[in-house]
Write a protein that holds these residues in place. Structure first.
Motif, PDB file in Angstrom:
ATOM      1  N   THR A 364       3.716 -13.902 -24.340  1.00  0.00           N
ATOM      2  CA  THR A 364       2.325 -13.822 -23.874  1.00  0.00           C
ATOM      3  C   THR A 364       1.384 -14.496 -24.859  1.00  0.00           C
ATOM      4  O   THR A 364       0.478 -15.248 -24.474  1.00  0.00           O
ATOM      5  N   TRP A 365       1.603 -14.228 -26.121  1.00  0.00           N
ATOM      6  CA  TRP A 365       0.753 -14.811 -27.175  1.00  0.00           C
ATOM      7  C   TRP A 365       0.864 -16.333 -27.176  1.00  0.00           C
ATOM      8  O   TRP A 365      -0.130 -17.054 -27.271  1.00  0.00           O
ATOM      9  N   GLU A 367       1.942 -18.370 -24.669  1.00  0.00           N
ATOM     10  CA  GLU A 367       1.433 -18.960 -23.436  1.00  0.00           C
ATOM     11  C   GLU A 367      -0.089 -18.990 -23.425  1.00  0.00           C
ATOM     12  O   GLU A 367      -0.704 -19.940 -22.907  1.00  0.00           O
ATOM     13  N   ALA A 368      -0.703 -17.976 -24.034  1.00  0.00           N
ATOM     14  CA  ALA A 368      -2.167 -17.953 -24.102  1.00  0.00           C
ATOM     15  C   ALA A 368      -2.694 -19.098 -24.958  1.00  0.00           C
ATOM     16  O   ALA A 368      -3.874 -19.468 -24.854  1.00  0.00           O
TER      17      ALA A 368
END
Length: 398
Positions: A364-365, A367-368
């Motif tokens: 998630t980190w 991809e953000a």
């Protein structure tokens, strides 16, 4: 030997040796080098007859390399007769036959006679001639014996210092009974037969694991040859400890922490779990620990990591574009391309919930921040590597 062998903290030998007489030496450098040769073998009494360049001589001091004490006590004479007047055993060194009826001896024979003569209270000396012409007939006539060196008859000329050094060596060797200035440090005590047997059994056990002792009909001969290697070397206890360690390090090397080792799946999972658990509460100031764990993983790839990394680094499609176990912020993906902003995650069997959760958070980190995350199971990499590489190639094109 060079001056590096001189230890000023050690006391020199104080021996009663023969007098060295140089007849009309031409160069100060040769006198200085002669003094150095004398110092090597504890000869301290130097007499000089009519040195061509005068005395004292600065060139001699420079060439003496620390043997200044010999030069400072050197005695100066105008004639050979005056220089040898107080001696009762005189040798003349020469490379040429002078047709004089007197004994001719080699350096070792002269050294024996000089040693015995001085021990009996006598005074001995050795004449060394001019650099170019040597000793003249009337000078040789003053001597009781002639010394000549066993050298190449086609090239018999010796430098003045060399001639003195060879004579000094033979005399000093006899005067000191050939004692060397140092010897091999004391070794640990010899290994017992029991220790050798225990090591050999361990060695054979590990060799059997890799099927080294084959074919079967040659096994006994190979074992005898192997054992003879170690019995010939007469090993000490310390040798046996070292050899035990070597064998075990080789036997366990694939799973060891050494560079280039390979973790098995269980070990890799434990290390990744430790990294994941630490990362959950990592502060900026703790990044050094995270990087240290990453380095451990980088030095100890699993089989799947090693296979994939070899392809990513050698395949022309990907070479130079990926890095392994590299921190991206506080996170460490298995492989990352900063150029293409792609991260590759390897999924090991039997991963803990902590690892799964940490990977999801990392994904998630990443991809953000514009990274594409590709997941691969280790089973897929080992079974069908080309299909997994095709996924990476497709991501590069997007």
């Amino acid at each position: 030997m060079s001056g590096s062998g001189t230890d000023r903290t050690k006391a020199g030998r104080d021996l009663e040796g023969p007098v060295v007489i140089l007849v009309e030496p031409q160069l100060g450098e040769n006198i200085g080098m002669t003094a150095r040769a004398m110092g090597n073998f504890a000869l301290s009494r130097l007499r000089i007859v009519k040195p061509r360049d005068g005395w004292p001589n600065i060139a001699a001091q420079r060439a003496a390399a620390g043997a200044d004490h010999i030069l400072e006590r050197a005695e100066l004479f105008d004639t050979v007769q005056a220089a040898v007047a107080d001696l009762d055993l005189l040798f003349a060194t020469t490379a040429r036959a002078h047709d004089q009826a007197k004994p001719v001896v080699a350096p070792e024979g002269a050294a024996r006679e000089i040693t015995a003569h001085i021990a009996g209270g006598g005074r001995a000396g050795i004449l060394f001639g001019r650099e170019r012409a040597g000793l003249e007939n009337d000078e040789v006539a003053l001597a009781n014996r002639i010394i000549t060196y066993p050298v190449n008859p086609g090239f018999a000329s010796l430098n003045l210092a060399q001639a003195v050094l060879l004579m000094g060596y033979e005399w000093f060797k006899l005067a000191t009974a050939g004692a060397l200035p140092f010897e091999m440090p004391e070794r640990s005590e010899r290994a017992s037969q029991h220790q050798i047997d225990a090591f050999f059994e361990n060695l054979v056990r590990e060799l059997d694991k890799v099927e080294f002792l084959r074919p079967a009909e040659k096994r006994d001969t190979m074992l005898v040859n192997l054992r003879n290697i170690f019995t010939r070397m007469e090993p000490t206890k310390q040798d046996m400890h070292t050899l035990h360690g070597v064998v075990m390090a080789i036997a366990e090397g694939r799973k060891g922490p050494a560079k280039g080792g390979v973790l098995d799946g269980e070990q890799a999972t434990r290390l990744r779990a430790l990294l994941a658990e630490h990362a959950q509460g990592t502060l900026t100031s703790e990044s050094g620990t995270v990087r240290g764990l990453a380095r451990m993983l980088r030095r100890n790839p699993t089989d799947a990591e090693r296979i994939l990394w070899q392809s990513l680094s050698r395949d022309r499609r990907f070479a130079g574009q990926f890095k392994r176990q590299t921190p991206v912020g506080r996170h460490i993906p298995d492989f990352v391309s900063f150029v293409h902003r792609i991260a590759i995650e390897l999924i090991n069997p039997g991963e803990t919930e902590v690892i799964v959760a940490e990977r999801a958070a990392r994904g998630t980190w990443l991809e953000a921040r514009g990274y594409k995350v590709i997941g691969m199971t280790t089973a897929d990499v080992e079974r069908d590597l080309q299909t997994e590489l095709a996924k990476v190639e497709a991501s590069l094109r997007k």
